[in-house]
Design an enzyme around this catalytic site. Sequence first.
Site, PDB file in Angstrom:
ATOM      1  N   HIS A  48       0.818  -1.220   0.000  1.00 53.78           N
ATOM      2  CA  HIS A  48       0.000   0.000   0.000  1.00 53.78           C
ATOM      3  C   HIS A  48       0.850   1.267   0.000  1.00 53.78           C
ATOM      4  O   HIS A  48       0.340   2.356   0.257  1.00 53.78           O
ATOM      5  CB  HIS A  48      -0.953   0.005   1.187  1.00 53.78           C
ATOM      6  CG  HIS A  48      -2.069  -0.968   1.023  1.00 53.78           C
ATOM      7  ND1 HIS A  48      -2.946  -1.300   2.032  1.00 53.78           N
ATOM      8  CD2 HIS A  48      -2.468  -1.701  -0.060  1.00 53.78           C
ATOM      9  CE1 HIS A  48      -3.824  -2.186   1.589  1.00 53.78           C
ATOM     10  NE2 HIS A  48      -3.546  -2.443   0.325  1.00 53.78           N
ATOM     11  N   SER A 186      38.922 -27.506  21.361  1.00 53.98           N
ATOM     12  CA  SER A 186      40.293 -27.463  20.847  1.00 53.98           C
ATOM     13  C   SER A 186      41.075 -28.544  21.585  1.00 53.98           C
ATOM     14  O   SER A 186      40.718 -28.924  22.700  1.00 53.98           O
ATOM     15  CB  SER A 186      40.934 -26.082  21.087  1.00 53.98           C
ATOM     16  OG  SER A 186      40.958 -25.786  22.470  1.00 53.98           O
ATOM     17  N   LYS A 288      44.774 -26.278  25.302  1.00 56.96           N
ATOM     18  CA  LYS A 288      45.695 -25.643  24.354  1.00 56.96           C
ATOM     19  C   LYS A 288      47.081 -25.575  24.978  1.00 56.96           C
ATOM     20  O   LYS A 288      47.249 -25.797  26.182  1.00 56.96           O
ATOM     21  CB  LYS A 288      45.209 -24.244  23.980  1.00 56.96           C
ATOM     22  CG  LYS A 288      45.176 -23.265  25.137  1.00 56.96           C
ATOM     23  CD  LYS A 288      44.714 -21.883  24.673  1.00 56.96           C
ATOM     24  CE  LYS A 288      44.739 -20.878  25.833  1.00 56.96           C
ATOM     25  NZ  LYS A 288      44.355 -19.522  25.396  1.00 56.96           N
ATOM     26  N   GLU A 309      32.882 -18.876  24.718  1.00 57.63           N
ATOM     27  CA  GLU A 309      31.849 -19.422  23.837  1.00 57.63           C
ATOM     28  C   GLU A 309      30.673 -19.977  24.643  1.00 57.63           C
ATOM     29  O   GLU A 309      29.513 -19.840  24.253  1.00 57.63           O
ATOM     30  CB  GLU A 309      32.451 -20.498  22.925  1.00 57.63           C
ATOM     31  CG  GLU A 309      33.307 -19.901  21.817  1.00 57.63           C
ATOM     32  CD  GLU A 309      34.143 -20.933  21.074  1.00 57.63           C
ATOM     33  OE1 GLU A 309      34.012 -22.135  21.369  1.00 57.63           O
ATOM     34  OE2 GLU A 309      34.939 -20.525  20.205  1.00 57.63           O
TER      35      GLU A 309
END
Length: 380
Positions: A48, A186, A288, A309
Amino acid sequence: ISTYWTTNYDDLIEKALDNEGKIADKKFTKNHLSQTKKGRSAVVYKMHGDASLPDQAIITKDQYESYPLHFAPFVTALSGDLVSKTFLFLGFSFNDPNLDYILSRIRIHFEQNQRQHYCIFKRVNRADYSNDEDFSYNLLKQQFVIKDLARFSIKVVLIDAWNDLTRILEEITKRFRCKNVFLSGSAHEFGSWGQTATELFLSKLGEVLIQEGFKITSGLGLGIGNAFISGAIKEIYNRKYTKIDDYLTMKVFPQFVADPTERKNIWTAWRKDLLSQTGIALFFMGNKIVKDPESGKQTIVLADGMDEEFHIAHELGLKLIPIGASGYKAKELFNQIISDFDHYYPDSTPKFREAFEKLNEEVDEPVKLLSKIHDVIKLI
């Protein structure tokens, strides 16, 4: 959502898309329909008109009546979408004669083979009316509208308060995203399982998730990501007529950012971007190696990036599944959830908790975890 249709003149939908970093391709004149905005995330059809061109807005009864004639391309586009897409009507009264015209034509052509659509109405409530007569009239009116919409294969969902609408949309979003799984992890060392057995398990896990129809998102974590996506890719290629992009999103973390603060900020934004697309986050191992700058000695430590995370995933409302049996940071995160299980999984069933706790049971080879992970995801 890639397609929006609105009869409103304001730009609230476009602003909402812009706030999410998405590009809206607005279409409110016939000429717009033949043009495509580069890099668009969604198409917004404003049938419209738009507030930026008030002189061209569809607002009078004459304009409504002549709409199928003067705006035939919009009628054709909307008819095509109503046939091929599932619509969710929100804040719509169904008093628009143009839509009524289009729905009637579709019903005549397709009869019992119409596409299923949905609509959300607020239930007529006695408290909203000053007397019983008005309440009874509007209640009957709503019941007739619901019955009428069923002819067009539009199912009405009734809610008691508008706040329920937000909760419904949030739940739809969560369920949709739960078909997308993120793997966080990891590994520099692989514990008693060894590297070969661990990589075989991760490859099988990737295969199983694709077989079950899930999409996989991965940041290719060190020692983890490659085996995981390799299994997924192998399964995708075994399927005929399947595109990698339909099942797999890979975004490698940018490594070559010299400034540590800038690198941390970029990695945080990267993680948020990855996790915002998913509904389930798996956490595996999480260790790690760090090197002492003075002595040069190397030490294995828990992965702090996995912590971040986990927190981002929790903030975004993802289902968190740390595989405690894999040890390291995942074991720590598993214990964190178990210690406050009702916080992370409110209203969960005893069956779900039992399946979840099995993720912490020691196994002599990681491939035995596959069925346990599958059971938890299935229950979610």
